[in-house]
Design a protein around this motif. Structure first.
Motif, mmCIF file in Angstrom:
data_model
loop_
_atom_site.group_PDB
_atom_site.id
_atom_site.type_symbol
_atom_site.label_atom_id
_atom_site.label_comp_id
_atom_site.label_asym_id
_atom_site.label_seq_id
_atom_site.Cartn_x
_atom_site.Cartn_y
_atom_site.Cartn_z
ATOM 1 N N ASN A 171 0.866 -1.165 0.000
ATOM 2 C CA ASN A 171 0.000 0.000 0.000
ATOM 3 C C ASN A 171 0.908 1.222 0.000
ATOM 4 O OD1 ASN A 171 -1.396 2.319 1.291
ATOM 5 N ND2 ASN A 171 -3.102 0.896 1.387
ATOM 6 N N VAL A 172 0.890 1.970 -1.106
ATOM 7 C CA VAL A 172 1.855 3.070 -1.287
ATOM 8 C C VAL A 172 1.703 4.116 -0.188
ATOM 9 C CG1 VAL A 172 2.612 4.917 -2.827
ATOM 10 C CG2 VAL A 172 1.985 2.688 -3.765
ATOM 11 N N MET A 173 0.469 4.444 0.146
ATOM 12 C CA MET A 173 0.251 5.457 1.174
ATOM 13 C C MET A 173 0.826 4.992 2.515
ATOM 14 S SD MET A 173 -1.006 8.492 1.481
ATOM 15 C CE MET A 173 -1.322 9.618 2.854
ATOM 16 N N ALA A 174 0.680 3.706 2.806
ATOM 17 C CA ALA A 174 1.170 3.186 4.084
ATOM 18 C C ALA A 174 2.691 3.023 4.077
ATOM 19 C CB ALA A 174 0.493 1.852 4.394
ATOM 20 N N TRP A 175 3.220 2.288 3.093
ATOM 21 C CA TRP A 175 4.653 1.983 3.074
ATOM 22 C C TRP A 175 5.474 3.246 2.841
ATOM 23 C CZ3 TRP A 175 9.616 1.643 1.918
ATOM 24 C CH2 TRP A 175 10.335 0.485 2.235
ATOM 25 N N LEU A 197 4.983 19.748 7.364
ATOM 26 C CA LEU A 197 5.027 18.999 6.102
ATOM 27 C C LEU A 197 4.378 17.634 6.273
ATOM 28 C CD1 LEU A 197 8.672 19.817 4.901
ATOM 29 C CD2 LEU A 197 6.522 20.915 4.220
ATOM 30 N N THR A 198 3.602 17.231 5.284
ATOM 31 C CA THR A 198 2.944 15.924 5.311
ATOM 32 C C THR A 198 3.161 15.210 3.977
ATOM 33 O OG1 THR A 198 0.858 16.902 4.543
ATOM 34 C CG2 THR A 198 1.169 16.650 6.941
ATOM 35 N N PHE A 199 3.027 13.914 4.009
ATOM 36 C CA PHE A 199 3.249 13.095 2.820
ATOM 37 C C PHE A 199 2.106 13.280 1.827
ATOM 38 C CE2 PHE A 199 2.941 8.766 0.775
ATOM 39 C CZ PHE A 199 4.046 8.934 -0.053
ATOM 40 N N ASP A 200 2.450 13.626 0.585
ATOM 41 C CA ASP A 200 1.459 13.826 -0.478
ATOM 42 C C ASP A 200 1.865 12.965 -1.680
ATOM 43 O OD1 ASP A 200 -0.363 14.620 -2.359
ATOM 44 O OD2 ASP A 200 0.325 16.701 -2.493
ATOM 45 N N SER A 266 10.613 5.298 -5.083
ATOM 46 C CA SER A 266 11.153 6.646 -5.267
ATOM 47 C C SER A 266 10.190 7.731 -4.802
ATOM 48 C CB SER A 266 11.465 6.881 -6.760
ATOM 49 O OG SER A 266 12.331 5.899 -7.271
ATOM 50 N N VAL A 267 8.938 7.360 -4.537
ATOM 51 C CA VAL A 267 7.909 8.354 -4.247
ATOM 52 C C VAL A 267 8.225 9.139 -2.981
ATOM 53 C CG1 VAL A 267 5.482 8.664 -3.615
ATOM 54 C CG2 VAL A 267 6.094 7.124 -5.490
ATOM 55 N N PHE A 325 0.534 -3.018 5.618
ATOM 56 C CA PHE A 325 1.357 -2.487 4.538
ATOM 57 C C PHE A 325 1.244 -3.274 3.232
ATOM 58 C CE2 PHE A 325 3.320 -1.254 8.529
ATOM 59 C CZ PHE A 325 3.575 0.099 8.329
ATOM 60 N N VAL A 326 0.885 -4.551 3.323
ATOM 61 C CA VAL A 326 0.869 -5.404 2.135
ATOM 62 C C VAL A 326 -0.555 -5.609 1.645
ATOM 63 C CG1 VAL A 326 1.421 -7.691 1.224
ATOM 64 C CG2 VAL A 326 2.965 -6.585 2.856
#
Length: 628
Positions: A171-175, A197-200, A266-267, A325-326
């Motif tokens: 899960n990209v948002m989680a991992w 700052l937060t993850f976007d 890389s995100v 996460f998976v």
């Protein structure tokens, strides 16, 4: 004769009468080598006896497998008309057919074109009756497998798999969100201002390129020309992009400047870097950290993220709660099981360490495998801590993992069922006695997995790109928008063609030279200039309509960057060029192989050239002329 007696192990459970021609469809699914088998005669469409549940077959499985079919070995293989090896092709044994009273020397009834057309239609009907999706429908779906270079899966002896984002999708948002959090905490400890700052994850997409000299994130087309750019977290205007990059090309060989976002891993790094560029521009970074430029800032962010991975906190958290996460895929282990049972050697080659690999594979695979089978039982060779891409480029020492705690001992050759650390691809080839294009490697990283295995070893390659599913669906939903946009562009082209001809006629008139034709030369001057004025206004209005529509194209996938595979309305992105160059096939997830069988012959599609449309238009014009 019962259908089971004809089909052998392909017993079909049906209460519907099955003709001989329908049964022969199963034989015609594979190319038949004339050196090994007879030519079949297909009789009239006389129905056979209905098949009862249980399929009354008179032959045992050994008789079916050993006497009815033969498999083309490496030593007897040839090359077909598309340049692919015939190794692994299934052939019919003529002596077994003759035991059924079928004359191996007789010919098909009628031209092969007519026979093939009938068989193709009946193949579709039989697939539908069996409830099996046709490969055609699989190809034309978000979960299709798309072919850049023709690949005969039957000729593949071994299939190697990467693990992270390949056999296992996070899960990209989680991992990546947690990776970002650890990165930011490390930056905070280094003295960087990260508050607020937060993850976007929507800030970036795979396939973009970081310009470390300018603090920009850019999207390039297949030639390397920059089409969109973002400085920090602010998108740049088309004019600004043109002024900044109009005479520059993205060159991925210049690693000191350009950083390609190869994978979803890389995100988190890209999001953190672009946000910190804003802080640097705002002069919010303390002077005691030293004089930082954009390149130095990139190194600082990379160091912070690297520490998050090396210190092990991130992976320990994931291992403790993998369900957070998976994203499990119940079909995936079954796809690999089909490949293994088809005689493929399966390899797991991952950069992850043994403990992480074992924990995550147990979570993702074991519950979906039959008969208490474990994930390790699927693979002939497992290699952890592989150190790709060096694994494909050079030789490193190999160690065998000999205990559940991960204790290792040196070794120099792999064995079936072994678990290893390090080593090299060449050692794997030598151990299996399988080389080059007999091996297919499947991974998500365009450089580490796909390009290096192809460039150095000539392995066949498959790229996993989960975002393809979302992009495919977005393209389907935006079909009306794109059609309207293309129609407006075509209208402007027609209007523009007339305007340009009138402009040339006016230019020649001012130089007292005749226009292109007598009618254009004799055209009233006022009519000429008024026509030009009107056409110019029409084109300007069309531009005002087209520009925002063009900007909005791809918004359904990503509002900032548009589609993953496209740069502009028609052109391919730099990522798509890399995929076409290095990946023989590409798809969204490994379990998509389940819908194609391990015997699939993937054929690349016709590639459209710039002059193809002119050839088509020419034929259409000629056809219209004849009709009239």
């Amino acid at each position: 004769m019962y259908a089971g007696e004809v089909l052998g192990k392909f017993c079909v459970y049906s209460e519907t009468p099955l003709s001989v021609s329908m049964a022969s469809t199963l034989f015609l699914r594979n190319p038949i080598s004339t050196s090994h088998v007879c030519t079949l005669m297909i009789s009239a469409r006389a129905p056979m006896q209905p098949m009862m549940m249980g399929c009354r077959c008179s032959m045992d499985s050994k008789h079916v497998g050993d006497d009815l079919f033969s498999v083309t070995s490496s030593s007897k293989s040839d090359v077909d008309y598309l340049g692919q090896s015939t190794k692994g092709d299934l052939n019919l044994k003529s002596e077994h057919l003759q035991s059924f009273g079928i004359d191996g020397q007789t010919t098909l009834e009628g031209p092969i074109e007519e026979v093939a057309q009938v068989e193709a239609e009946e193949a579709k009907d039989l697939l539908r009756d069996l409830g099996i999706p046709s490969p055609y429908f699989s190809r034309h779906s978000p979960r299709g497998i798309f072919c850049s270079r023709t690949l005969n899966l039957r000729s593949i002896s071994a299939i190697g798999y990467d693990m992270d984002y390949t056999l296992m999708h996070y899960n990209v948002m989680a991992w990546e969100g947690r990776a970002y959090d650890y990165c930011m905490e490390n930056l905070r400890n280094m003295g960087f201002p990260v508050d607020g700052l937060t993850f976007d994850p929507d800030l970036v997409i795979r396939g973009l390129v970081i310009d470390k000299e300018r603090g920009n994130l850019v999207k390039a087309d297949r030639f390397g020309y920059v089409k969109r750019a973002m400085h920090g977290t602010k998108m740049l205007s088309t004019r600004a992009v043109s002024e900044m990059y109009g005479r520059e090309l993205v060159d991925l060989r210049k690693e000191s400047r350009w950083e390609f976002l190869n994978t979803l891993f890389s995100v988190s790094e890209a999001v953190a870097y672009m946000q910190m560029v804003d802080r640097l521009d705002d002069e919010a970074i303390a002077a005691q950290l030293g004089p930082l430029d954009y390149k130095g800032l990139y190194k600082a962010v990379g160091k912070a993220l690297f520490r998050a991975h090396v210190e092990g906190q991130l992976k320990s958290e994931i291992m403790s709660k993998p369900e957070l996460f998976v994203e499990p895929d119940p079909e995936l282990p079954l796809a690999l099981l089909d490949q293994k049972e088809a005689g493929k050697k399966l390899l797991l080659i991952t950069n992850s360490d043994y403990h992480y690999t074992n924990k995550m594979m147990q979570h993702s695979f074991n519950r979906f495998l039959p008969n208490d089978m474990g994930w390790h039982d699927l693979f002939d060779i497992v290699i952890v801590s592989a150190r790709k891409p060096e694994f494909f480029q050079m030789s490193h020492p190999m160690y065998e993992v000999v205990t559940g705690e991960g204790l290792m001992r040196p070794c120099f050759k792999t064995r079936t069922g072994g678990l290893y650390s390090g080593g090299s691809a060449q050692m794997v080839e030598n151990s299996l006695n399988i080389h080059g294009d007999e091996i297919l490697y499947v991974g998500d990283h365009i450089y580490t997995d796909v390009s290096q295995s192809k460039v150095h070893l000539r392995w066949r390659t498959a790229l996993i790109c989960r975002e393809l599913e979302e992009e495919y669906s977005a393209l389907m939903r935006s079909g009306g928008h794109r059609a309207s946009l293309i129609e407006l562009i075509n209208q402007k082209e027609v209007v523009g063609d007339l305007f340009n001809q009138l402009r040339l006629a006016l230019q020649r008139r001012t130089k007292e030279r005749p226009a292109q034709t007598l009618a254009a030369t004799n055209m009233d001057h006022q009519e000429l200039t008024e026509s030009m004025q009107k056409l110019l206004i029409v084109m300007q209005r069309l531009d005002e309509k087209i520009a925002p529509m063009l900007e909005a194209d791809g918004e359904l996938f990503n509002k900032r960057w548009g589609y993953l595979s496209r740069a502009g309305l028609w052109d391919k992105s730099h990522l798509m060029r890399q995929i076409e160059k290095y990946a023989d096939i590409y798809t969204s997830r490994v379990s998509n192989f389940l819908h194609y069988t391990p015997f699939m012959y993937f054929r690349s599609q016709e590639q459209t050239l710039a002059h193809d449309s002119h050839s088509y238009c020419h034929s259409q014009i000629n056809g219209t002329a004849v009709d009239n």
